[in-house]
Design a protein around this motif. Structure first.
Motif, PDB file in Angstrom:
ATOM      1  N   GLU A 164       0.819  -1.211   0.000  1.00  0.00           N
ATOM      2  CA  GLU A 164       0.000   0.000   0.000  1.00  0.00           C
ATOM      3  C   GLU A 164       0.853   1.261   0.000  1.00  0.00           C
ATOM      4  OE1 GLU A 164      -3.936  -1.736   2.374  1.00  0.00           O
ATOM      5  OE2 GLU A 164      -2.264  -0.870   3.495  1.00  0.00           O
ATOM      6  N   VAL A 165       1.891   1.290   0.821  1.00  0.00           N
ATOM      7  CA  VAL A 165       2.681   2.511   0.935  1.00  0.00           C
ATOM      8  C   VAL A 165       3.478   2.773  -0.330  1.00  0.00           C
ATOM      9  CG1 VAL A 165       4.843   1.638   1.933  1.00  0.00           C
ATOM     10  CG2 VAL A 165       3.921   3.858   2.677  1.00  0.00           C
ATOM     11  N   ASN A 170       6.186   9.963  -3.224  1.00  0.00           N
ATOM     12  CA  ASN A 170       7.206  10.069  -2.176  1.00  0.00           C
ATOM     13  C   ASN A 170       6.868  11.157  -1.166  1.00  0.00           C
ATOM     14  OD1 ASN A 170      10.153   9.062  -1.526  1.00  0.00           O
ATOM     15  ND2 ASN A 170      10.136  11.267  -1.184  1.00  0.00           N
ATOM     16  N   ASP A 171       6.310  12.281  -1.653  1.00  0.00           N
ATOM     17  CA  ASP A 171       5.967  13.380  -0.736  1.00  0.00           C
ATOM     18  C   ASP A 171       4.887  12.961   0.256  1.00  0.00           C
ATOM     19  OD1 ASP A 171       7.806  14.886  -2.050  1.00  0.00           O
ATOM     20  OD2 ASP A 171       6.415  16.439  -2.725  1.00  0.00           O
ATOM     21  N   VAL A 172       3.969  12.122  -0.180  1.00  0.00           N
ATOM     22  CA  VAL A 172       2.912  11.654   0.721  1.00  0.00           C
ATOM     23  C   VAL A 172       3.476  10.637   1.706  1.00  0.00           C
ATOM     24  CG1 VAL A 172       0.706  10.427   0.835  1.00  0.00           C
ATOM     25  CG2 VAL A 172       1.075  12.171  -0.919  1.00  0.00           C
ATOM     26  N   ARG A 173       4.375   9.775   1.244  1.00  0.00           N
ATOM     27  CA  ARG A 173       4.993   8.792   2.142  1.00  0.00           C
ATOM     28  C   ARG A 173       5.833   9.464   3.219  1.00  0.00           C
ATOM     29  NH1 ARG A 173       6.546   5.854  -2.592  1.00  0.00           N
ATOM     30  NH2 ARG A 173       8.699   6.582  -2.279  1.00  0.00           N
ATOM     31  N   GLU A 174       6.532  10.513   2.847  1.00  0.00           N
ATOM     32  CA  GLU A 174       7.483  11.146   3.759  1.00  0.00           C
ATOM     33  C   GLU A 174       6.774  11.782   4.940  1.00  0.00           C
ATOM     34  OE1 GLU A 174      10.868  14.674   3.595  1.00  0.00           O
ATOM     35  OE2 GLU A 174      10.019  13.867   1.742  1.00  0.00           O
ATOM     36  N   PHE A 197      12.849  10.039   4.835  1.00  0.00           N
ATOM     37  CA  PHE A 197      12.799  10.620   3.495  1.00  0.00           C
ATOM     38  C   PHE A 197      11.754   9.959   2.602  1.00  0.00           C
ATOM     39  CE2 PHE A 197      17.113  11.032   5.191  1.00  0.00           C
ATOM     40  CZ  PHE A 197      17.253  12.413   5.184  1.00  0.00           C
ATOM     41  N   GLY A 198      10.925   9.092   3.186  1.00  0.00           N
ATOM     42  CA  GLY A 198       9.882   8.440   2.416  1.00  0.00           C
ATOM     43  C   GLY A 198      10.312   7.153   1.739  1.00  0.00           C
ATOM     44  N   ASN A 199      11.504   6.667   2.047  1.00  0.00           N
ATOM     45  CA  ASN A 199      11.961   5.406   1.476  1.00  0.00           C
ATOM     46  C   ASN A 199      11.368   4.227   2.248  1.00  0.00           C
ATOM     47  OD1 ASN A 199      13.829   6.684  -0.413  1.00  0.00           O
ATOM     48  ND2 ASN A 199      15.044   7.178   1.415  1.00  0.00           N
ATOM     49  N   VAL A 200      10.962   3.196   1.525  1.00  0.00           N
ATOM     50  CA  VAL A 200      10.374   2.009   2.149  1.00  0.00           C
ATOM     51  C   VAL A 200      11.488   1.011   2.452  1.00  0.00           C
ATOM     52  CG1 VAL A 200       8.716   0.138   1.903  1.00  0.00           C
ATOM     53  CG2 VAL A 200       8.229   2.374   0.878  1.00  0.00           C
ATOM     54  N   ASP A 205      12.939  -2.974  10.629  1.00  0.00           N
ATOM     55  CA  ASP A 205      13.648  -2.509  11.813  1.00  0.00           C
ATOM     56  C   ASP A 205      13.299  -3.465  12.950  1.00  0.00           C
ATOM     57  OD1 ASP A 205      15.169  -1.012  13.523  1.00  0.00           O
ATOM     58  OD2 ASP A 205      13.812   0.713  13.602  1.00  0.00           O
ATOM     59  N   ASN A 206      14.112  -3.459  14.000  1.00  0.00           N
ATOM     60  CA  ASN A 206      13.843  -4.340  15.147  1.00  0.00           C
ATOM     61  C   ASN A 206      12.475  -4.044  15.742  1.00  0.00           C
ATOM     62  OD1 ASN A 206      16.303  -5.710  15.056  1.00  0.00           O
ATOM     63  ND2 ASN A 206      17.342  -4.082  16.211  1.00  0.00           N
TER      64      ASN A 206
END
Length: 423
Positions: A164-165, A170-174, A197-200, A205-206
């Motif tokens: 989904e993401v 990118n601006d919406v994800r960030e 920065f909106g990167n998937v 992560d732990n």
């Protein structure tokens, strides 16, 4: 000051008072325009296609539209898929056990944040299914749209999946910080995240990290939306005044009918057509309105194009709702909607009782009366005649006052009783 001066001043003051009566007795104009329209915005922009999607105020927050009418993320009929505009709940770990979403700390935080069912706003949230059974990222059983472990039913608030993401710009994800997704990472103790920065980061992560945020999404049922209005500082008109309606700009919030009579309620016995002239008044007797903070008896005037005027009329539980028509409303046929309304704060949904529709016929001012005719007993007295009459009266009072004063001055001068003062 001489008595003659007092007389002149009094005459002038009286003339000014009458002129003021003329000004304030003239037909009502609409107050400043407010942003309100019938139904949802005419154009809904989606965060999968635009960096500036439509924004909805709901439950005290602002939300971005990321799915609508089959476009973007999950969108069952008559719903919007919304994503919190901002991250929330800093310090929420995903889980202390594994990367399974069902029963996790993140699920508990999501469930707690959603408005409760049985409340007018909470009942607008449509639950959805989050399919389970995904393996870890990088394995053959990985599904970027599913959660690890068992399926979750009727989720009200939920984090996005990797699938989904990735649909979003990118601006919406960030969101200027890391936030959790619901998809499993590349091991049993990692969960996917989006970075600052909106990167998937699908590898994750732990799960026990406490420096990530949550960013909920949900399905909003829009089938019952009656109005949308400015999400902040909306419906600010003065009670008793109609405001011209203009399409809202920026974020909007919803107004929905509520059937619970303890929240909002209104009854009108006489629902027959009303007829009034431009600038005239319509009076409607009503009973049963719920009163309290933010509650009003309000109205809207509509035609086939939508809402033309809106106004809060009174805060009384019963009485006569008086609608002062703007002088500039075109003559024609309209629908007047009367309702009890609860106006809530910025970014909270407003509630109305089921609107009562009354046909309204607006006639041109002075229509139907010959220009030379005078009003008959029982007629609505034409404001034009009143204005002209009061204007003549004001001028007469001023002239008469000056003439009387001049006459008195002449007599005083001739009798030697006073010194004639220059005029």
């Amino acid at each position: 000051m001489k008595k003659s001066d007092i007389k002149v001043n009094f005459s002038k003051m009286l003339a000014m008072v009458v002129c003021a009566m003329l000004v304030f007795g003239m037909p009502m104009q609409a107050a400043n325009a407010i942003g309100i329209r019938a139904g949802m915005p005419a154009t809904i922009t989606i965060g999968t296609q635009s960096n500036d999607p439509t924004t909805i105020g709901f439950a005290g927050r602002q939300w971005l539209v990321v799915g609508y009418s089959g476009v973007g993320n999950t969108t069952p009929g008559s719903t919007l898929t919304l994503l919190s505009k901002n991250i929330a709940w800093y310090g929420t770990r995903f889980s202390g056990v594994n990367n399974v979403y069902a029963g996790s700390d993140l699920q508990s935080a999501m469930d707690s944040a959603a408005p409760a069912t049985g409340t007018p706003e909470g009942d607008l949230i449509q639950g959805r299914t989050l399919p389970g059974g995904s393996g870890n990222e990088g394995t053959g059983t990985y599904n970027a749209d599913h959660i690890a472990g068992s399926t979750v039913f009727q989720a009200r608030f939920w984090p996005l999946s990797v699938a989904e993401v990735r649909l979003l710009t990118n601006d919406v994800r960030e969101a200027n910080n890391y936030y959790w997704l619901r998809s499993p990472g590349n091991s049993g103790s990692t969960v996917a995240v989006v970075d600052s920065f909106g990167n998937v980061e699908a590898y994750g992560d732990n799960m026990w990290a406490t420096d990530n945020y949550a960013r909920p999404g949900f399905l909003l049922d829009i089938s019952a939306v009656f109005f949308t209005s400015d999400a902040e500082n909306g419906k600010t008109g003065t009670p008793g005044m109609l405001s011209a309606a203009t399409p809202p700009t920026g974020a909007v919030k919803l107004t929905v009918p509520v059937s619970d009579p303890s929240v909002v309620n209104l009854d009108v016995v006489d629902r027959s057509q009303r007829t009034a002239a431009q600038g005239g008044m319509v009076s409607i007797a009503y009973t049963g309105a719920i009163t309290g903070a933010g509650k009003y008896v309000s109205c809207a005037i509509m035609d086939a194009s939508g809402v033309l005027y809106y106004g809060k009329l009174t805060t009384l539980a019963s009485g006569d709702a008086q609608v002062n028509l703007p002088a500039g409303i075109p003559a024609g046929s309209y629908t007047l909607l009367l309702f009890n309304e609860q106006i809530n704060g910025d970014n909270y949904t407003d509630y109305i009782s089921n609107p009562i529709n009354i046909s309204l016929e607006v006639t041109a001012r002075g229509a139907g009366r010959p220009a030379s005719s005078l009003p008959k007993t029982g007629d609505d007295f034409p404001l034009g005649w009143m204005a002209a009459g009061l204007a003549v009266l004001a001028a007469g009072i001023a002239v008469a006052g000056v003439r009387l004063t001049r006459g008195r001055r002449r007599r005083d001068s001739q009798n030697g009783t006073g010194e004639q003062q220059p005029e």
